[in-house]
Design a protein around this motif. Structure first.
Motif, mmCIF file in Angstrom:
data_model
loop_
_atom_site.group_PDB
_atom_site.id
_atom_site.type_symbol
_atom_site.label_atom_id
_atom_site.label_comp_id
_atom_site.label_asym_id
_atom_site.label_seq_id
_atom_site.Cartn_x
_atom_site.Cartn_y
_atom_site.Cartn_z
ATOM 1 N N GLY A 289 39.301 31.880 51.938
ATOM 2 C CA GLY A 289 38.106 32.331 52.655
ATOM 3 C C GLY A 289 37.154 33.176 51.831
ATOM 4 O O GLY A 289 36.497 34.074 52.360
ATOM 5 N N ASN A 290 37.061 32.879 50.549
ATOM 6 C CA ASN A 290 36.082 33.593 49.720
ATOM 7 C C ASN A 290 34.676 33.313 50.227
ATOM 8 O O ASN A 290 34.306 32.174 50.469
ATOM 9 N N ARG A 291 33.897 34.367 50.403
ATOM 10 C CA ARG A 291 32.525 34.144 50.840
ATOM 11 C C ARG A 291 31.555 34.248 49.671
ATOM 12 O O ARG A 291 30.882 33.292 49.323
ATOM 13 N N ASP A 292 31.506 35.425 49.053
ATOM 14 C CA ASP A 292 30.493 35.562 48.011
ATOM 15 C C ASP A 292 31.012 36.229 46.746
ATOM 16 O O ASP A 292 30.230 36.733 45.954
ATOM 17 N N PHE A 293 32.334 36.270 46.566
ATOM 18 C CA PHE A 293 32.844 36.871 45.341
ATOM 19 C C PHE A 293 32.618 35.942 44.159
ATOM 20 O O PHE A 293 32.705 34.726 44.288
ATOM 21 N N VAL A 294 32.337 36.536 43.018
ATOM 22 C CA VAL A 294 32.364 35.767 41.770
ATOM 23 C C VAL A 294 33.356 36.469 40.849
ATOM 24 O O VAL A 294 33.771 37.592 41.101
ATOM 25 N N VAL A 295 33.726 35.784 39.786
ATOM 26 C CA VAL A 295 34.729 36.340 38.880
ATOM 27 C C VAL A 295 34.258 37.687 38.353
ATOM 28 O O VAL A 295 33.108 37.836 37.945
ATOM 29 N N GLY A 296 35.154 38.655 38.379
ATOM 30 C CA GLY A 296 34.819 39.973 37.859
ATOM 31 C C GLY A 296 34.453 40.969 38.940
ATOM 32 O O GLY A 296 34.394 42.165 38.680
ATOM 33 N N ASP A 297 34.244 40.502 40.176
ATOM 34 C CA ASP A 297 33.950 41.440 41.258
ATOM 35 C C ASP A 297 35.150 42.332 41.512
ATOM 36 O O ASP A 297 36.291 41.921 41.364
ATOM 37 N N ILE B 144 40.712 23.279 47.111
ATOM 38 C CA ILE B 144 40.472 24.674 46.727
ATOM 39 C C ILE B 144 39.079 25.089 47.196
ATOM 40 O O ILE B 144 38.890 26.181 47.733
ATOM 41 N N ARG B 145 38.124 24.180 47.040
ATOM 42 C CA ARG B 145 36.768 24.490 47.499
ATOM 43 C C ARG B 145 36.745 24.604 49.019
ATOM 44 O O ARG B 145 36.157 25.513 49.591
ATOM 45 N N PHE C 291 40.684 31.999 46.267
ATOM 46 C CA PHE C 291 40.332 32.786 45.094
ATOM 47 C C PHE C 291 41.504 33.680 44.724
ATOM 48 O O PHE C 291 42.374 33.967 45.549
ATOM 49 N N GLN C 292 41.526 34.074 43.468
ATOM 50 C CA GLN C 292 42.643 34.881 43.006
ATOM 51 C C GLN C 292 42.166 36.294 42.731
ATOM 52 O O GLN C 292 41.123 36.493 42.118
ATOM 53 N N VAL C 293 42.937 37.269 43.177
ATOM 54 C CA VAL C 293 42.638 38.657 42.814
ATOM 55 C C VAL C 293 43.841 39.196 42.054
ATOM 56 O O VAL C 293 44.975 38.825 42.329
ATOM 57 N N VAL C 294 43.574 40.058 41.082
ATOM 58 C CA VAL C 294 44.669 40.715 40.386
ATOM 59 C C VAL C 294 44.437 42.216 40.465
ATOM 60 O O VAL C 294 43.305 42.678 40.573
ATOM 61 N N GLU D 4 34.659 25.372 38.606
ATOM 62 C CA GLU D 4 35.203 24.528 37.538
ATOM 63 C C GLU D 4 36.205 25.290 36.662
ATOM 64 O O GLU D 4 37.264 24.792 36.327
ATOM 65 N N ARG D 5 35.876 26.555 36.351
ATOM 66 C CA ARG D 5 36.747 27.314 35.466
ATOM 67 C C ARG D 5 37.977 27.840 36.187
ATOM 68 O O ARG D 5 38.973 28.177 35.575
ATOM 69 N N GLY D 6 37.884 27.944 37.515
ATOM 70 C CA GLY D 6 38.938 28.612 38.264
ATOM 71 C C GLY D 6 40.039 27.706 38.798
ATOM 72 O O GLY D 6 41.130 28.169 39.082
#
Lengths: 426, 515
Positions: free
Chosen positions: A78-86, B397-398, B403-406, B422-424
């Motif tokens: 359920g990601n809405r608006d996160f991008v990598v690094g948030d 996935i889309r 999404f992944q969090v660490v 694409e990268r994820g």
């Protein structure tokens, strides 16, 4: 595919486990039961009910990862608006997959419902009725059936398979019924002879023998009606223990509602306790001022009466009722007297005589509670108390205590019935 | 919309009510679809109708129809009963047991439609999975489990009679604390038979004789290497390192008496029986959900259930496969029903209507047309972890916006490290697969050594991954149980790359043995 209806099967398969759990958590439960009963009063005490114990005490430890520290990663939907690094400030609790631990620490206290039986077991643990077993054979309507050997006829349900087969076996041996294996062996022998071209004569002889044996096997049945054995039971009158409980209370003007409430709590407790030990418990209410009367429960507790106080009248009434309705050799008689201790001083001597001479020989146990008011009542003993005090002696089925507060009832009750070494009776 | 085909078939049932005839009618209709159209291969079924009370009983004994007695089952029973009676928790509609014949418990309260769903879901979906998945085939013996449970129950009861309830209970407490470490994760090496062993020994001697040179004896040995070799020998002798702690104790704990060893064996045998279920929760539920999701609409298409029943089905099904988002208050993790079903529907789509992207990612199955064939193969040969690693498509996935969090304990915040782009894709897929890897959920603890010459201390090692240590309180209590079982002190070292981070120790307080 088969469909089986299991609904009629016994429920309560978990009962042994449940009992084990209750036993395990006994100490905690006892504390919890006490707290629970303090909160809701004696009147509902025999209903069982919810108790709560700390989850900590009945934990099942396993090796598990510490909830904090280390490098963690989660995949979440359920990601809405996160991008990598948030960066996300408040971490969402628990990742998928691993889920929460079912018996994790720091959980809410463990709360559940005890049955009435379990509740009372804990409630009255370590208490016993002094001198309780006076069993008596009642009329013919109370009886149990117990096994009494075997008989040759009976309902199919009572068929004893083991017995029947034993009979059948001895009959078969006696009549020399050929065994199946024996017949098989002979038949095999015959085949071998035929295949091996043995002499015609021998073959013929064996064949006749087999026929004869087979005929014999047919004639002598495997199970014959004469073999049948059925379990026999006979009716035995069952001794049962019955109890009657006399509640004696002073209802003169000096006893107010609050004091009556205390007395009532004590009587209820005694009633529940007796109820657990005897199948049949009768309760007789006797109230008295200067004269005594048997009344029903409601009148006993709620209507008021004015007048002086003559305790001996109540004892006399009790003795009369016992003589009328409760022959002492059939009934276990208990009496509990509640009073504020006031009595016409001229009556004290009569009361003591009556108690010592008539009442105590009849009863299993006589409990006297004196209801006082406030702390000053503790120090000062009433005249009745002093009079009763003279009767007390080792071996007398009598005890007396003072109660001045609702909190005292249960401890006092425990003191009365605590299982102690050297106690009279049982 | 396809026209309704009503080839003279009457409805299987109408309304809520059902009886045993309708139940077997429903069963036969489902069986036809399951076996003929989906090509499922199942064990024979035994459907047992039970009441709510009996369902609670079944809950308490880990769902098994019989189980030995222990207070912990009573605790679970009381907890569930309380939750149920207060209305905080509803009961499962069914329980299914991996046995042959397959036992399916259905609740009497279920409506006719619910029974149809339950039968399709459990009696065919789960049943097919139990019968065909390699983990179940390899590790469980469905024909024997009920007999084994009967044996276990009786054995424990006999022990209680002989040695007292308390002694047995204490032993079970200790064994239960170690159940998740009473599992063989890999099929051990086959025991060589004696003749083979003899031949090998002969060869070895021949070889030694052939290369014998007395001079070697005179070469001085270094002390250290002698020690090392004796340590290696000791470890080999005891079969160390060993991660199956219960197995090790059963065989090597010096003070246990035979009945105690047998009870340890019972506990670990049952743990082993349940292990495949833990590894395939997602797939097992996904498979069962997929099967009922194909069968019930088929029954409706064929005119065997009413429109009303179909609406009830859709309602129940949708409830089961809801996946709340991570920020939803209802979110408790990924729903195995939802994710499992979504992946299987996705495989079906890839097989029948692939897109360009699918052809690139799944060249073997994209457009092959035989979706059920591919699914049956997946059900048979994968577990959750490998299934996700193999089949989680970028499109899904889309769709789920995974999404992944660490996060690190050092920094308070969580950082988004991969999203559905694409990268994820690869990273998300890998991370999710890891999340479903049971051997990563259980801490990796092994018995590494025994001090045979000293005080017989048992040494265990926890290989710390990602810096996540053991919960100290729990570890201490489990070690106390372990020390009692072993009979001598035990020590657990938490290490990371040969560096000891933390040590837990325990002394036996009431060692088991011949009391």
């Amino acid at each position: 595919m088969r469909i089986i209806d299991r609904r009629r099967d016994t429920v309560g398969k978990s009962l042994p486990n449940r009992q084990r759990f209750v036993r395990r958590a006994r100490d905690l439960l006892r504390r919890a039961v006490k707290e629970a009963s303090a909160a809701r009063g004696i009147r509902e005490a025999d209903e069982g009910g919810a108790v709560t114990i700390p989850a900590d005490a009945v934990r099942e430890p396993t090796f598990r990862a510490s909830p904090s520290g280390g490098h963690r990663e989660h995949v979440l939907p359920g990601n809405r608006d996160f991008v990598v690094g948030d960066r996300i400030a408040s971490p969402p609790r628990g990742g998928g997959g691993s889920g929460g631990s079912p018996d994790g620490e720091g959980e809410d206290p463990f709360s559940f419902v005890l049955s009435r039986e379990e509740f009372l077991d804990l409630y009255f643990e370590d208490l016993e009725l002094p001198n309780m077993a006076k069993r008596h054979l009642l009329g013919e309507h109370r009886e149990t059936r117990r096994p009494a050997g075997y008989q040759t006829s009976g309902p199919p349900g009572a068929l004893s398979v083991g017995r029947t087969l034993r009979k059948s076996l001895s009959r078969r041996v006696a009549l020399r019924r050929p065994k199946r294996e024996e017949l098989l062996r002979l038949r095999q022998q015959l085949e071998e002879m035929i295949a091996g071209d043995a002499g015609e004569e021998r073959i013929e002889k064996l064949r006749t023998r087999i026929e004869a044996e087979e005929a014999r096997a047919k004639r002598i049945s495997f199970i014959d009606p004469v073999d049948l054995r059925f379990r026999r039971t006979e009716a035995v009158p069952e001794p049962i223990a019955r109890a009657v409980m006399f509640c004696l209370m002073d209802v003169s003007a000096s006893m107010d509602e609050e004091m009556k409430d205390l007395a009532k709590r004590f009587f209820s407790l005694l009633y529940i306790f007796l109820k657990r030990r005897y199948r049949q418990v009768d309760v007789v209410f006797i109230r008295h001022t200067q004269e005594a009367k048997e009344v029903d429960e409601d009148t006993f507790f709620h209507s008021r009466e004015s007048g002086g106080t003559v305790v001996s009248s109540a004892l006399r009434e009790m003795a009369r009722i016992v003589e009328d309705r409760y022959p002492p050799h059939e009934w276990n008689i208990y009496a509990a007297q509640a009073s504020d201790g006031e009595n016409f001083s001229s009556d004290n001597a009569a009361t003591v005589d009556l108690l010592r001479g008539t009442i105590l020989p009849l009863t299993q146990y006589y409990a006297y509670i004196e209801i006082g008011r406030g702390p000053e009542a503790r120090s000062q003993m009433s005249t009745l108390w002093n009079a009763y005090d003279g009767i007390l002696a080792p071996g007398m089925p009598m005890a007396m205590r003072r109660v001045s507060d609702r909190r005292d009832i249960y401890p006092v009750f425990r003191q009365f019935f605590e299982r102690a070494p050297g106690r009279t009776g049982s | 919309m396809t026209p309704r085909i009503r080839a003279g078939r009457p409805y299987l049932y109408e309304g809520h009510e059902w009886d045993f005839d309708t139940l077997s009618g429903i069963y036969e209709a489902i069986e036809e679809v399951a076996h003929v159209e989906l090509g499922l291969r199942t064990f024979a079924n035994r459907i047992e109708v039970i009441s709510a009370e009996q369902m609670l009983d079944a809950y308490a004994s880990t769902g098994m129809p019989l189980m030995y007695n222990h207070w912990s089952f009573g605790k679970h029973f009381l907890r569930n009963e309380t939750l149920y009676r207060k209305g905080w928790q509803s009961l499962a509609f069914e329980i299914v047991i991996n046995s042959d014949p397959c036992l399916v418990y259905v609740m009497e309260e279920n409506s006719a439609t619910m029974q149809a769903i339950v039968l399709a879901h459990a009696a065919f979906g789960h049943n097919h999975f139990f019968r065909n998945n390699y983990l179940f085939r390899q590790w469980t013996d469905p024909t024997a489990i009920l007999d084994y449970l009967a044996f276990a129950k009786k054995y424990v009861a006999t022990c209680e009679e002989r040695h007292g309830q308390e002694a047995v209970e204490r032993l079970l407490d200790a064994a239960h604390a170690l159940t998740s470490h009473g599992i063989h994760r890999y099929k051990g090496k086959q025991k060589a038979d004696l003749s083979l062993e003899e031949r090998r020994e002969q060869e070895r001697q021949d070889y030694r004789a052939a290369v014998f040179n007395d001079l070697w004896r005179t070469v001085p040995k270094r002390r250290e290497s002698r020690e090392r070799s004796s340590r290696a020998r000791r470890r080999a002798l005891l079969g160390l390192p060993e991660e199956n702690i219960l197995y090790f104790l059963e065989n090597a704990a010096p003070r246990l008496v035979p009945w105690q060893r047998e009870i340890l064996r019972i506990v670990r045998t049952l743990a082993q029986y349940f292990y495949p279920q833990r590894q395939t929760k997602l797939m097992n539920e996904g498979c069962a959900t997929f099967v009922h999701h194909r069968i019930l609409p088929r029954l409706h298409e064929r005119g065997q259930i009413t429109d009303g029943a179909f609406m009830e089905y859709l309602h129940a099904h949708t409830n089961a496969v809801t996946q709340p988002n991570f920020d939803d208050p209802r979110f408790t993790g990924l729903n195995p029903y939802a994710l499992g079903l979504a992946m299987m529907l996705d495989i079906e789509r890839i097989c029948t209507e692939p897109e360009e992207e699918d052809r690139a990612v799944f060249p073997d199955i994209a457009g092959c047309g035989d979706a059920y064939g591919v699914l049956r193969d997946a059900w048979a040969n994968y577990r959750d972890e490998s299934f996700i690693a193999q089949f989680l498509s970028p499109r899904l996935i889309r769709q789920l916006r995974l999404f992944q969090v660490v996060g690190d304990s050092a920094e308070g915040d969580l950082v988004v490290s991969a999203i559905h782009d694409e990268r994820g894709y690869v990273q998300v897929r890998r991370a999710l697969a890891r999340q479903y890897d049971v051997s990563r959920q259980d801490p990796d603890i092994q018995i590494v050594d025994v001090d045979l010459v000293g005080d017989r201390e048992l040494l265990l090692r926890h290989e710390v991954t990602n810096g996540i240590a053991l919960d100290a309180g729990n570890a201490g209590r489990v070690l106390a149980h372990l020390a009692n079982l072993w009979g001598y002190p035990v020590r657990l070292e938490e290490t990371s790359h040969e560096r000891v981070l933390e040590t837990h120790e325990a002394q036996p307080t009431h060692p088991f043995g011949d009391q």
